[in-house]
Write a protein that holds these residues in place. Structure first.
Motif, PDB file in Angstrom:
ATOM      1  N   LEU A 119      34.615  30.304  63.503  1.00 59.83           N
ATOM      2  CA  LEU A 119      34.895  29.001  62.895  1.00 59.83           C
ATOM      3  C   LEU A 119      34.009  27.943  63.531  1.00 59.83           C
ATOM      4  N   GLU A 120      33.240  27.255  62.696  1.00 62.90           N
ATOM      5  CA  GLU A 120      32.319  26.221  63.165  1.00 62.90           C
ATOM      6  C   GLU A 120      32.756  24.827  62.758  1.00 62.90           C
ATOM      7  N   ALA A 121      33.449  24.705  61.617  1.00 63.16           N
ATOM      8  CA  ALA A 121      33.828  23.384  61.116  1.00 63.16           C
ATOM      9  C   ALA A 121      35.166  23.451  60.388  1.00 63.16           C
ATOM     10  N   ILE A 122      35.943  22.373  60.531  1.00 61.82           N
ATOM     11  CA  ILE A 122      37.227  22.298  59.843  1.00 61.82           C
ATOM     12  C   ILE A 122      37.458  20.856  59.409  1.00 61.82           C
ATOM     13  N   TYR A 123      38.034  20.712  58.236  1.00 63.67           N
ATOM     14  CA  TYR A 123      38.347  19.404  57.669  1.00 63.67           C
ATOM     15  C   TYR A 123      39.868  19.276  57.603  1.00 63.67           C
ATOM     16  N   ILE A 124      40.430  18.289  58.295  1.00 66.36           N
ATOM     17  CA  ILE A 124      41.872  18.070  58.340  1.00 66.36           C
ATOM     18  C   ILE A 124      42.219  16.923  57.396  1.00 66.36           C
ATOM     19  N   PRO A 125      43.034  17.182  56.356  1.00 70.29           N
ATOM     20  CA  PRO A 125      43.348  16.153  55.366  1.00 70.29           C
ATOM     21  C   PRO A 125      44.248  15.037  55.888  1.00 70.29           C
ATOM     22  N   SER A 126      44.300  13.956  55.147  1.00 66.84           N
ATOM     23  CA  SER A 126      44.958  12.720  55.581  1.00 66.84           C
ATOM     24  C   SER A 126      46.459  12.837  55.811  1.00 66.84           C
ATOM     25  N   ARG A 127      47.127  13.765  55.164  1.00 68.78           N
ATOM     26  CA  ARG A 127      48.582  13.864  55.283  1.00 68.78           C
ATOM     27  C   ARG A 127      49.048  14.643  56.514  1.00 68.78           C
ATOM     28  N   VAL A 128      48.128  15.248  57.248  1.00 70.77           N
ATOM     29  CA  VAL A 128      48.508  16.020  58.437  1.00 70.77           C
ATOM     30  C   VAL A 128      48.999  15.064  59.523  1.00 70.77           C
ATOM     31  N   THR A 129      50.221  15.329  60.008  1.00 77.76           N
ATOM     32  CA  THR A 129      50.829  14.499  61.050  1.00 77.76           C
ATOM     33  C   THR A 129      51.044  15.254  62.355  1.00 77.76           C
ATOM     34  N   GLU A 130      50.866  16.580  62.333  1.00 78.63           N
ATOM     35  CA  GLU A 130      51.098  17.370  63.538  1.00 78.63           C
ATOM     36  C   GLU A 130      50.194  18.599  63.536  1.00 78.63           C
ATOM     37  N   ILE A 131      49.671  18.907  64.715  1.00 81.82           N
ATOM     38  CA  ILE A 131      48.860  20.105  64.900  1.00 81.82           C
ATOM     39  C   ILE A 131      49.548  20.935  65.978  1.00 81.82           C
ATOM     40  N   GLY A 132      49.918  22.160  65.628  1.00 81.04           N
ATOM     41  CA  GLY A 132      50.755  23.003  66.472  1.00 81.04           C
ATOM     42  C   GLY A 132      50.073  23.614  67.683  1.00 81.04           C
ATOM     43  N   ASN A 133      50.898  24.251  68.503  1.00 79.84           N
ATOM     44  CA  ASN A 133      50.428  24.931  69.710  1.00 79.84           C
ATOM     45  C   ASN A 133      49.363  25.973  69.387  1.00 79.84           C
ATOM     46  N   TRP A 134      48.301  25.971  70.178  1.00 84.64           N
ATOM     47  CA  TRP A 134      47.229  26.958  70.093  1.00 84.64           C
ATOM     48  C   TRP A 134      46.596  27.062  68.703  1.00 84.64           C
ATOM     49  N   ALA A 135      46.620  25.976  67.943  1.00 78.31           N
ATOM     50  CA  ALA A 135      46.056  26.000  66.592  1.00 78.31           C
ATOM     51  C   ALA A 135      44.597  26.436  66.586  1.00 78.31           C
ATOM     52  N   PHE A 136      43.833  26.087  67.619  1.00 81.17           N
ATOM     53  CA  PHE A 136      42.404  26.417  67.678  1.00 81.17           C
ATOM     54  C   PHE A 136      42.073  27.323  68.856  1.00 81.17           C
ATOM     55  N   LYS A 137      43.031  28.092  69.309  1.00 78.16           N
ATOM     56  CA  LYS A 137      42.812  28.984  70.460  1.00 78.16           C
ATOM     57  C   LYS A 137      41.733  30.019  70.125  1.00 78.16           C
ATOM     58  N   ASP A 138      40.816  30.212  71.033  1.00 79.38           N
ATOM     59  CA  ASP A 138      39.718  31.183  70.896  1.00 79.38           C
ATOM     60  C   ASP A 138      38.778  30.864  69.735  1.00 79.38           C
ATOM     61  N   CYS A 139      38.649  29.588  69.418  1.00 78.61           N
ATOM     62  CA  CYS A 139      37.659  29.144  68.418  1.00 78.61           C
ATOM     63  C   CYS A 139      36.427  28.663  69.190  1.00 78.61           C
ATOM     64  N   SER A 140      35.790  29.569  69.858  1.00 73.90           N
ATOM     65  CA  SER A 140      34.720  29.239  70.792  1.00 73.90           C
ATOM     66  C   SER A 140      33.458  28.683  70.143  1.00 73.90           C
ATOM     67  N   ASN A 141      33.299  28.819  68.835  1.00 76.94           N
ATOM     68  CA  ASN A 141      32.122  28.282  68.139  1.00 76.94           C
ATOM     69  C   ASN A 141      32.412  27.013  67.353  1.00 76.94           C
ATOM     70  N   LEU A 142      33.625  26.484  67.509  1.00 68.56           N
ATOM     71  CA  LEU A 142      34.004  25.282  66.764  1.00 68.56           C
ATOM     72  C   LEU A 142      33.111  24.117  67.175  1.00 68.56           C
ATOM     73  N   GLN A 143      32.391  23.552  66.204  1.00 69.30           N
ATOM     74  CA  GLN A 143      31.444  22.478  66.481  1.00 69.30           C
ATOM     75  C   GLN A 143      31.868  21.150  65.886  1.00 69.30           C
ATOM     76  N   LEU A 144      32.545  21.178  64.728  1.00 69.35           N
ATOM     77  CA  LEU A 144      32.898  19.936  64.031  1.00 69.35           C
ATOM     78  C   LEU A 144      34.339  19.971  63.549  1.00 69.35           C
ATOM     79  N   ILE A 145      35.061  18.906  63.856  1.00 70.92           N
ATOM     80  CA  ILE A 145      36.390  18.698  63.283  1.00 70.92           C
ATOM     81  C   ILE A 145      36.329  17.358  62.575  1.00 70.92           C
ATOM     82  N   TYR A 146      36.568  17.368  61.275  1.00 70.78           N
ATOM     83  CA  TYR A 146      36.608  16.146  60.487  1.00 70.78           C
ATOM     84  C   TYR A 146      38.063  15.787  60.260  1.00 70.78           C
ATOM     85  N   MET A 147      38.487  14.671  60.824  1.00 73.91           N
ATOM     86  CA  MET A 147      39.862  14.208  60.687  1.00 73.91           C
ATOM     87  C   MET A 147      39.910  13.126  59.621  1.00 73.91           C
TER      88      MET A 147
END
Length: 113
Positions: free
Chosen positions: A33-61
């Motif tokens: 996983l390199e990029a993720i787009y989080i939509p406007s209605r998200v109010t909570e991000i749970g435990n370990w949601a991105f655990k072991d996402c070692s290539n994550l480069q971009l999070i668009y909130m």
């Protein structure tokens, strides 16, 4: 919870606009996983949601108010990857000062469409 866990070939994802919560371990083990787009209605991000996402480069909130990060979410997990977090214009200070998010203040940048 664990919706995409272990999808190691997943490189990016746009979450549906109707989603209000990213569950525990939702993307854990998505090592490509390199990029993720989080939509406007998200109010909570749970435990370990991105655990072991070692290539994550971009999070668009899209939320203007920073979603609540549960204890083991980003803290300690994203420190091992090169992630940049883009937040809506005029929301940068809110994210940079929010619990959990403030640790990544140097990685938070505002954007506008």
């Amino acid at each position: 919870s664990y919706a995409f866990s272990g999808c190691w070939s997943l490189t990016s994802i746009d979450i549906l606009p109707s989603v209000t919560e990213i569950g525990d371990g939702a993307f854990s083990g998505c090592s490509s996983l390199e990029a993720i787009y989080i939509p406007s209605r998200v109010t909570e991000i749970g435990n370990w949601a991105f655990k072991d996402c070692s290539n994550l480069q971009l999070i668009y909130m899209e939320p203007t108010i920073p979603p609540t990060l549960l204890l083991f979410n980003i803290i300690g997990v994203l420190s091992n990857c090169p992630v940049i977090i883009y937040v809506p214009f005029d929301s940068g200070d809110a994210y940079k000062n929010a619990p959990g998010w403030r640790k990544y203040a140097s990685r938070i940048f505002e954007y506008s469409f």
